[in-house]
Scaffold this active site. Structure first.
Site, PDB file in Angstrom:
ATOM      1  N   LYS A 200      37.541  85.354  46.702  1.00 48.15           N
ATOM      2  CA  LYS A 200      37.147  85.931  45.412  1.00 48.15           C
ATOM      3  C   LYS A 200      38.389  86.018  44.540  1.00 48.15           C
ATOM      4  O   LYS A 200      39.345  86.712  44.873  1.00 48.15           O
ATOM      5  CB  LYS A 200      36.542  87.311  45.617  1.00 48.15           C
ATOM      6  CG  LYS A 200      36.269  88.058  44.316  1.00 48.15           C
ATOM      7  CD  LYS A 200      35.536  89.357  44.567  1.00 48.15           C
ATOM      8  CE  LYS A 200      35.388  90.148  43.287  1.00 48.15           C
ATOM      9  NZ  LYS A 200      34.662  91.413  43.511  1.00 48.15           N
ATOM     10  N   LYS A 253      33.866  82.684  44.985  1.00 47.67           N
ATOM     11  CA  LYS A 253      33.488  83.304  43.715  1.00 47.67           C
ATOM     12  C   LYS A 253      34.662  83.300  42.760  1.00 47.67           C
ATOM     13  O   LYS A 253      35.764  83.643  43.200  1.00 47.67           O
ATOM     14  CB  LYS A 253      33.031  84.734  44.021  1.00 47.67           C
ATOM     15  CG  LYS A 253      32.847  85.638  42.838  1.00 47.67           C
ATOM     16  CD  LYS A 253      32.550  87.033  43.287  1.00 47.67           C
ATOM     17  CE  LYS A 253      32.477  87.906  42.056  1.00 47.67           C
ATOM     18  NZ  LYS A 253      32.373  89.301  42.349  1.00 47.67           N
TER      19      LYS A 253
HETATM   20  C1  PBG Z   1      32.866  94.332  42.358  1.00 43.89           C
HETATM   21  C2  PBG Z   1      32.196  93.064  41.989  1.00 43.89           C
HETATM   22  C3  PBG Z   1      32.427  92.315  40.847  1.00 43.89           C
HETATM   23  C4  PBG Z   1      31.516  91.285  40.875  1.00 43.89           C
HETATM   24  C5  PBG Z   1      30.774  91.410  42.042  1.00 43.89           C
HETATM   25  N1  PBG Z   1      31.224  92.518  42.724  1.00 43.89           N
HETATM   26  C6  PBG Z   1      33.349  92.538  39.718  1.00 43.89           C
HETATM   27  C7  PBG Z   1      34.783  92.640  39.955  1.00 43.89           C
HETATM   28  O1  PBG Z   1      35.286  92.318  41.039  1.00 43.89           O
HETATM   29  O2  PBG Z   1      35.439  93.100  39.042  1.00 43.89           O
HETATM   30  C8  PBG Z   1      31.363  90.251  39.801  1.00 43.89           C
HETATM   31  C9  PBG Z   1      30.008  89.672  39.664  1.00 43.89           C
HETATM   32  C10 PBG Z   1      29.742  89.021  38.362  1.00 43.89           C
HETATM   33  O3  PBG Z   1      30.616  88.928  37.472  1.00 43.89           O
HETATM   34  O4  PBG Z   1      28.602  88.576  38.195  1.00 43.89           O
HETATM   35  N2  PBG Z   1      33.657  94.314  43.462  1.00 43.89           N
HETATM   36 ZN    ZN Z   2      34.777  96.295  43.482  1.00 42.40          ZN
END
Ligand code: PBG
Ligand code: ZN
Length: 330
Positions: A200, A253
């Site tokens: 991620k 992601k």
């Molecule tokens: C939080 C999380 C996020 C997303 C999924 N879980 C945001 C982030 O890490 O700031 C993003 C999902 C999206 O943008 O659709 N941990």
């Molecule tokens: Zn988070």
């Protein structure tokens, strides 16, 4: 017996998770997992600015919204909690509040839709006063040990409530192993899948999501735990690590601009189902571009989905899942 790497059952306990073990090169309806924002206002159906057609749903409104989608072939959802009423604190106490939005929604969905596969995102940022994904030291940096302990407790609470899958998105080190261990120790490991957000990246594509769940960090950013955008090596190491710590599903992601990483993940974890998260900023940008006449929305979403599958994905987390149930044949 209770070795972390010996636990396979949780990954194929459900007919849908069994279907994800194959590596189809065709896009199918069952690949799509729909992210849902669940409010603690049980009657909410609040439109989200920045994410056309998406809402924050109250538990009372969820069944009516989902029933027609499930009839059309929607087979899985992933839940994100949005506490709007109770105050947040430093350790994200609301994350596993037994009356909180996620635990209530899991129970409701499991009861109303016995065939629906229900995953829960596991993170603290929606629930902490500071908006970070873990527990902090006094200087504001992440305190990894207590964060991992807390995340494992939250994951276990969701699994006990009936989630088929728990999906840590926090990016703390060692949380996959800790969650797997908690599932083993509680006897739930044979029926709960663990999907790790392994690669991620710290991305500018999460903005609409953070607005939707009010989870933007109050100070600083997430660059000390989400991966640097150039970090192919770290992504590979995180994927290999999470496989070793007992992840049943690996995720990459965001989606479209990390297809190279997705293809690498397919090589590094050739024997795991592989998920890709087509995130909020990608969703919003597609809508904006289609509205500006750049392309036909359906054609582009289908083309992108083909690209995800071509790169190796077997599961696609997508806010377009409802439309895809109309656009795809099976
Ligand atoms: C939080 C999380 C996020 C997303 C999924 N879980 C945001 C982030 O890490 O700031 C993003 C999902 C999206 O943008 O659709 N941990
Ligand atoms: Zn988070």
């Amino acid at each position: 017996m209770s070795d972390i790497s010996s636990q396979l059952h949780g990954g194929y306990a459900h007919p849908l998770s069994r279907s994800w073990q194959g590596q189809s090169r065709r896009i199918t309806k069952s690949m799509f997992m729909y992210p849902l924002f669940i409010s603690d206002d049980p009657d909410a159906e609040a439109p989200l600015k920045g994410m056309p057609n998406q809402r924050r749903w109250g538990v009372n409104k969820l069944p009516g919204f989902l029933e027609p989608l499930i009839k059309k072939g929607l087979s899985s959802v992933i839940l994100f909690g949005v506490p709007e009423r109770k105050p947040k604190d430093e350790i994200g106490t609301l994350a596993d509040d037994p009356e909180g939005p996620v635990i209530s929604a899991v129970k409701t969905l499991r009861e109303k839709f016995p065939d629906l596969y229900v995953a829960c995102d596991v993170c603290l940022c929606e629930y902490t006063s500071h908006g970070h994904c873990g527990i902090l030291h006094a200087d504001g940096l992440i305190n990894n040990g207590p964060s991992v302990k807390r995340l494992a407790d939250v994951a276990l609470a969701y699994a006990k409530a009936g989630a088929h899958c728990v999906a840590p998105s926090d990016m703390m080190d060692g949380r996959v192993g800790a969650i797997k261990r908690a599932l083993i120790d509680s006897g739930l490991v044979g029926k709960t899948s663990l999907m790790s957000y392994s690669a991620k990246f710290a991305s500018s594509l999460y903005g609409p999501f953070r607005d939707a769940v009010a989870s933007a960090p109050a100070f600083g950013d997430r660059r000390c735990y989400q991966l640097p955008q150039n970090a192919r090596g770290l992504a590979r190491r995180a994927i290999v690590r999470d496989v070793g710590e007992g992840a049943d599903i690996i995720m990459v992601k965001p989606g479209s601009i990390y297809l190279d990483i997705l293809a690498e993940a397919r090589q590094l974890a050739p024997d795991h189902p592989l998920a890709v998260y087509h995130v909020s900023g990608e969703y919003a940008a597609l809508h904006a571009a289609a509205a500006a006449g750049v392309y036909d929305l359906k054609a582009q979403v289908v083309e992108l989905s083909e690209a995800f599958v071509r790169a190796g994905a077997t599961i696609i987390l997508s806010y377009f899942s409802p439309e895809l149930m109309d656009w795809l044949d099976e």
